[in-house]
Design an enzyme around this catalytic site. Structure first.
Site, PDB file in Angstrom:
ATOM      1  N   ASP A   1     -10.496 -15.771   0.894  1.00 12.45           N
ATOM      2  CA  ASP A   1      -9.537 -16.651   0.235  1.00 12.45           C
ATOM      3  C   ASP A   1     -10.322 -17.784  -0.430  1.00 12.45           C
ATOM      4  O   ASP A   1     -11.110 -18.458   0.231  1.00 12.45           O
ATOM      5  CB  ASP A   1      -8.574 -17.196   1.307  1.00 12.45           C
ATOM      6  CG  ASP A   1      -7.600 -18.205   0.745  1.00 12.45           C
ATOM      7  OD1 ASP A   1      -7.428 -18.239  -0.489  1.00 12.45           O
ATOM      8  OD2 ASP A   1      -7.013 -18.962   1.546  1.00 12.45           O
TER       9      ASP A   1
ATOM     10  N   ASP B   1      -4.843 -20.679   0.349  1.00 11.48           N
ATOM     11  CA  ASP B   1      -3.437 -20.316   0.599  1.00 11.48           C
ATOM     12  C   ASP B   1      -3.303 -19.269   1.712  1.00 11.48           C
ATOM     13  O   ASP B   1      -2.207 -18.790   1.999  1.00 11.48           O
ATOM     14  CB  ASP B   1      -2.749 -19.842  -0.686  1.00 11.48           C
ATOM     15  CG  ASP B   1      -3.306 -18.521  -1.202  1.00 11.48           C
ATOM     16  OD1 ASP B   1      -4.298 -18.015  -0.622  1.00 11.48           O
ATOM     17  OD2 ASP B   1      -2.753 -17.997  -2.189  1.00 11.48           O
TER      18      ASP B   1
ATOM     19  N   ASP C   1      -4.686   6.906  -5.508  1.00 11.38           N
ATOM     20  CA  ASP C   1      -3.853   6.874  -4.313  1.00 11.38           C
ATOM     21  C   ASP C   1      -2.978   8.129  -4.241  1.00 11.38           C
ATOM     22  O   ASP C   1      -2.323   8.489  -5.229  1.00 11.38           O
ATOM     23  CB  ASP C   1      -2.956   5.618  -4.410  1.00 11.38           C
ATOM     24  CG  ASP C   1      -2.160   5.351  -3.162  1.00 11.38           C
ATOM     25  OD1 ASP C   1      -2.738   4.870  -2.185  1.00 11.38           O
ATOM     26  OD2 ASP C   1      -0.929   5.623  -3.171  1.00 11.38           O
TER      27      ASP C   1
ATOM     28  N   GLU D   1      -7.416  10.292  -3.134  1.00 14.71           N
ATOM     29  CA  GLU D   1      -6.948  10.276  -1.755  1.00 14.71           C
ATOM     30  C   GLU D   1      -5.967  11.426  -1.607  1.00 14.71           C
ATOM     31  O   GLU D   1      -5.030  11.559  -2.403  1.00 14.71           O
ATOM     32  CB  GLU D   1      -6.241   8.957  -1.442  1.00 14.71           C
ATOM     33  CG  GLU D   1      -5.794   8.906   0.009  1.00 14.71           C
ATOM     34  CD  GLU D   1      -4.663   7.928   0.259  1.00 14.71           C
ATOM     35  OE1 GLU D   1      -4.594   7.396   1.376  1.00 14.71           O
ATOM     36  OE2 GLU D   1      -3.840   7.700  -0.643  1.00 14.71           O
TER      37      GLU D   1
ATOM     38  N   HIS E   1      -8.608   0.790   5.151  1.00 16.79           N
ATOM     39  CA  HIS E   1      -7.479  -0.110   5.430  1.00 16.79           C
ATOM     40  C   HIS E   1      -6.273   0.613   6.030  1.00 16.79           C
ATOM     41  O   HIS E   1      -5.264  -0.025   6.309  1.00 16.79           O
ATOM     42  CB  HIS E   1      -7.083  -0.835   4.144  1.00 16.79           C
ATOM     43  CG  HIS E   1      -6.504   0.103   3.121  1.00 16.79           C
ATOM     44  ND1 HIS E   1      -7.284   0.987   2.390  1.00 16.79           N
ATOM     45  CD2 HIS E   1      -5.219   0.350   2.743  1.00 16.79           C
ATOM     46  CE1 HIS E   1      -6.500   1.704   1.609  1.00 16.79           C
ATOM     47  NE2 HIS E   1      -5.239   1.343   1.803  1.00 16.79           N
ATOM     48  N   ASP E   2      -6.351   1.939   6.176  1.00 15.83           N
ATOM     49  CA  ASP E   2      -5.259   2.696   6.800  1.00 15.83           C
ATOM     50  C   ASP E   2      -5.653   3.259   8.160  1.00 15.83           C
ATOM     51  O   ASP E   2      -4.828   3.885   8.833  1.00 15.83           O
ATOM     52  CB  ASP E   2      -4.861   3.893   5.920  1.00 15.83           C
ATOM     53  CG  ASP E   2      -4.217   3.470   4.614  1.00 15.83           C
ATOM     54  OD1 ASP E   2      -3.528   2.440   4.588  1.00 15.83           O
ATOM     55  OD2 ASP E   2      -4.404   4.190   3.609  1.00 15.83           O
TER      56      ASP E   2
HETATM   57  C1  NOJ Z   1      -2.372   5.268   0.677  1.00 21.11           C
HETATM   58  C2  NOJ Z   1      -2.773   3.854   0.809  1.00 21.11           C
HETATM   59  O1  NOJ Z   1      -4.101   3.784   1.244  1.00 21.11           O
HETATM   60  C3  NOJ Z   1      -1.798   3.233   1.766  1.00 21.11           C
HETATM   61  O2  NOJ Z   1      -2.203   1.956   2.176  1.00 21.11           O
HETATM   62  C4  NOJ Z   1      -0.435   3.239   1.107  1.00 21.11           C
HETATM   63  O3  NOJ Z   1       0.525   2.775   2.019  1.00 21.11           O
HETATM   64  C5  NOJ Z   1      -0.045   4.641   0.666  1.00 21.11           C
HETATM   65  N1  NOJ Z   1      -1.098   5.348   0.031  1.00 21.11           N
HETATM   66  C6  NOJ Z   1       1.120   4.602  -0.291  1.00 21.11           C
HETATM   67  O4  NOJ Z   1       0.734   4.099  -1.533  1.00 21.11           O
HETATM   68 MG    MG Z   2      -5.969 -17.275  -1.925  1.00 15.00          MG
END
Ligand code: NOJ
Ligand code: MG
Length: 556
Positions: free
Chosen positions: A21, A25, A199, A271, A335-336
């Protein structure tokens, strides 16, 4: 094998909201990334993949886009994007954007038009269906729980959403949709973007006849209410008619031919969820994408090495049948997914295990993706209450479990264990109150272990996880054998060891990794006369690897 920058690249994934950041914020932003580029440069990173930066109501943290050429306010402005691109370019770091093509936000003007009436010219830009006997047209499910269909009262039809109801699926069979999305991609390529992460690219089109998803053996419709999870990653048992449709591959070819090739060599990683080597062989290859992500190890239990090895080897050996230029993408976290240190690492040996995992990653044959924080061994976070979680999937999961009659404590434990927020907690830059991530109040809680796991502390130690990871990256860069060389798994008599030869006409390396807390004797070291070019454990016996030991020997 043709040499290319993206095959050799170490690509660093930045989850923008949690990286840095710059304005206090509490949300990571574009200027925060620009600020940290020199750090990434010194780590040896070649390219950054930044998660979506576009305007969004944030139902799914930016994977629900309401304007593809507008920048999300909290992230900054188009000038900030330009500055980031210029600075990255100056440092020789390439930028890869995250392109969400399968769906838009329901607040995107296209969808607002589409839902306004059945006669609207944009009606068919999305997937609408009248339903069957007052019910959704079929058993398709949303990855975030519940049906993939939502009834639109105003226009009197169901619309499809493979994710949240606020993420309606575009109809990729419509030429205008294709044209509009292709133009949008051209806009970003003009800005000098070097690559795209696509994605859910395997979800772009669905069965045209809207048939149910079925079990492969009985051919019966899947009853999702009886399954533990809505998202089946299992291509062996299910026919999922929302994924991997042949028309998708034609779209990918058109994208490559009409949009990417005219600009130059634009790297693409798709992906694909679920993905098998066969699907990857269709999505990626000449005239299509460069590589694919798969999720085969998402459900693996803690440190199940034999299964892990089996899965990873399946992908390695699949290269043979996928053609001479086939290539894999390797990552251990994103991140998933949970953080690798929390799945395969050890609380008893945090440093050794994190180094060992990064050694695994950086000695594979394929493009390497390193998720932010993995270079310092960040771990999954556990928040005290459901109100501390931001991930829509977690919140829906928790509600579903409560609805199924589970007690709140167990429901929270279960939803938290699978939460995508586990790996989304803010980047740990220092041991101060905001972890150097923010001077304000962070959008998602910071892990208390930033006191001892952070960049600034590790920059001062010669043998920190950060220092060792940097060393591994440099080693990979000095020896193309570690990138392109043949990959040969060695049989071991221990299920705790992973031993691999990487070799070509120039060099031969032996990589030995101990995936356990116990010391492990390694037979293949008995006759090894090579020089250790990387050595992480303290073992006094050269044939025995210490807990989570990692070594690379250069044999020639
Ligand atoms: C894969 C992304 O990595 C994930 O974070 C997202 O929720 C889904 N695709 C839907 O866009
Ligand atoms: Mg910021």
């Amino acid at each position: 094998m043709e040499r290319t920058w993206w095959k050799e690249a170490v690509i660093y994934e930045i989850y923008v909201r949690s990286f840095q950041d710059s304005d206090g914020d509490g949300h990571g932003d574009l200027n925060g990334i620009t600020m940290r580029l020199p750090y990434l440069k010194s780590l040896g990173v070649d390219a950054i993949w930044i998660t979506p930066i576009f305007a969004s109501p944030l139902d799914d943290m930016g994977y629900d886009i309401s304007d593809y050429t507008g920048i999300l306010d909290t992230f900054g402005t188009m000038e900030d994007v330009d500055r980031l691109m210029a600075e990255a370019n100056r440092l020789g770091i390439r930028v890869i954007l995250d392109m969400v093509l399968n769906h838009t936000s329901d607040e995107h003007p296209w969808f607002m038009e589409s839902r306004s009436s059945r006669e609207n010219p944009k009606r068919d830009w999305y997937v609408w269906h009248p339903g069957k006997n007052g019910k959704p047209p079929n058993n398709w499910v949303s990855a975030f729980h519940g049906p993939a269909w939502t009834w639109d009262e105003h226009s009197g039809e169901y619309y499809l959403h493979q994710f949240s109801p606020k993420q309606p699926d575009l109809n990729w069979r419509h030429p205008e949709v294709r044209g509009a999305m292709f133009d949008m991609i051209r806009f970003w390529l003009n800005k000098g973007v070097a690559g795209l992460r696509l994605d859910m690219v395997n979800a772009l089109v669905e069965d045209e006849q809207f048939r149910d998803n079925i079990w492969k053996d009985t051919r019966e419709a899947v009853d999702y209410s009886r399954l533990a999870s809505n998202i089946s990653l299992d291509t062996e048992n299910f026919v999922d008619r929302t994924r991997n449709q042949p028309e998708t591959y034609a779209i990918v070819e058109a994208l490559k031919r009409e949009v990417l090739d005219p600009v130059g060599e634009i790297f693409t990683v798709g992906e694909s969820w679920p993905c098998s080597p066969e699907v990857a062989g269709e999505l990626a290859g000449p005239g299509r994408l460069d590589v694919c992500f798969h999720f085969d190890f998402l459900d693996l239990g803690r440190r199940d090495l034999s299964e892990f090895r089996r899965i990873m080897n399946k992908w390695e050996t699949s290269l043979e049948s996928r053609g001479p230029d086939a290539w894999n993408a390797w990552y251990l976290s994103n991140h998933d997914m949970p953080r690798s240190a929390s799945v395969f690492g050890s609380a008893k040996h945090p440093k050794e295990s994190a180094v060992m995992l990064n050694c695994w990653l950086l000695t594979r044959r394929g493009t390497v993706f390193l998720y932010q924080g993995e270079e310092i061994g960040m771990t999954d976070i556990r928040y005290p209450g459901i109100e501390d979680y931001r991930d829509i999937m977690t919140i829906n999961h928790y509600r579903k479990l409560l609805g199924d009659g589970m007690d709140p404590r167990t429901a929270l434990d279960t939803a938290a264990a699978a939460s995508r927020d586990n790996a989304r907690s803010p980047m740990q830059w220092d041991d101060g109150p905001g972890a150097g991530f923010t001077t304000g109040s962070p959008w998602l809680g910071i892990n208390a272990n930033h006191k001892w796991i952070n960049v600034s502390g590790q920059l001062q130690e010669d043998d920190s996880i950060l220092a060792r990871t940097r060393e591994l990256i440099m080693l990979r860069k000095s020896f193309p054998t570690l990138v392109y060389g043949a990959f040969r798994q060695v049989e071991t008599d221990s299920d705790r060891l992973d031993c691999v030869f990487r070799e070509d006409g120039d060099h031969q390396f032996l990589v030995v990794l101990n995936f356990s807390e116990e010391p492990a004797r390694c037979r293949c070291l008995e006759e090894c006369t090579g020089e250790a070019v990387f050595y992480s454990d303290q073992s006094s016996d050269s044939q025995v690897l210490g807990p989570f030991g990692a070594r690379i020997y250069q044999l020639r």
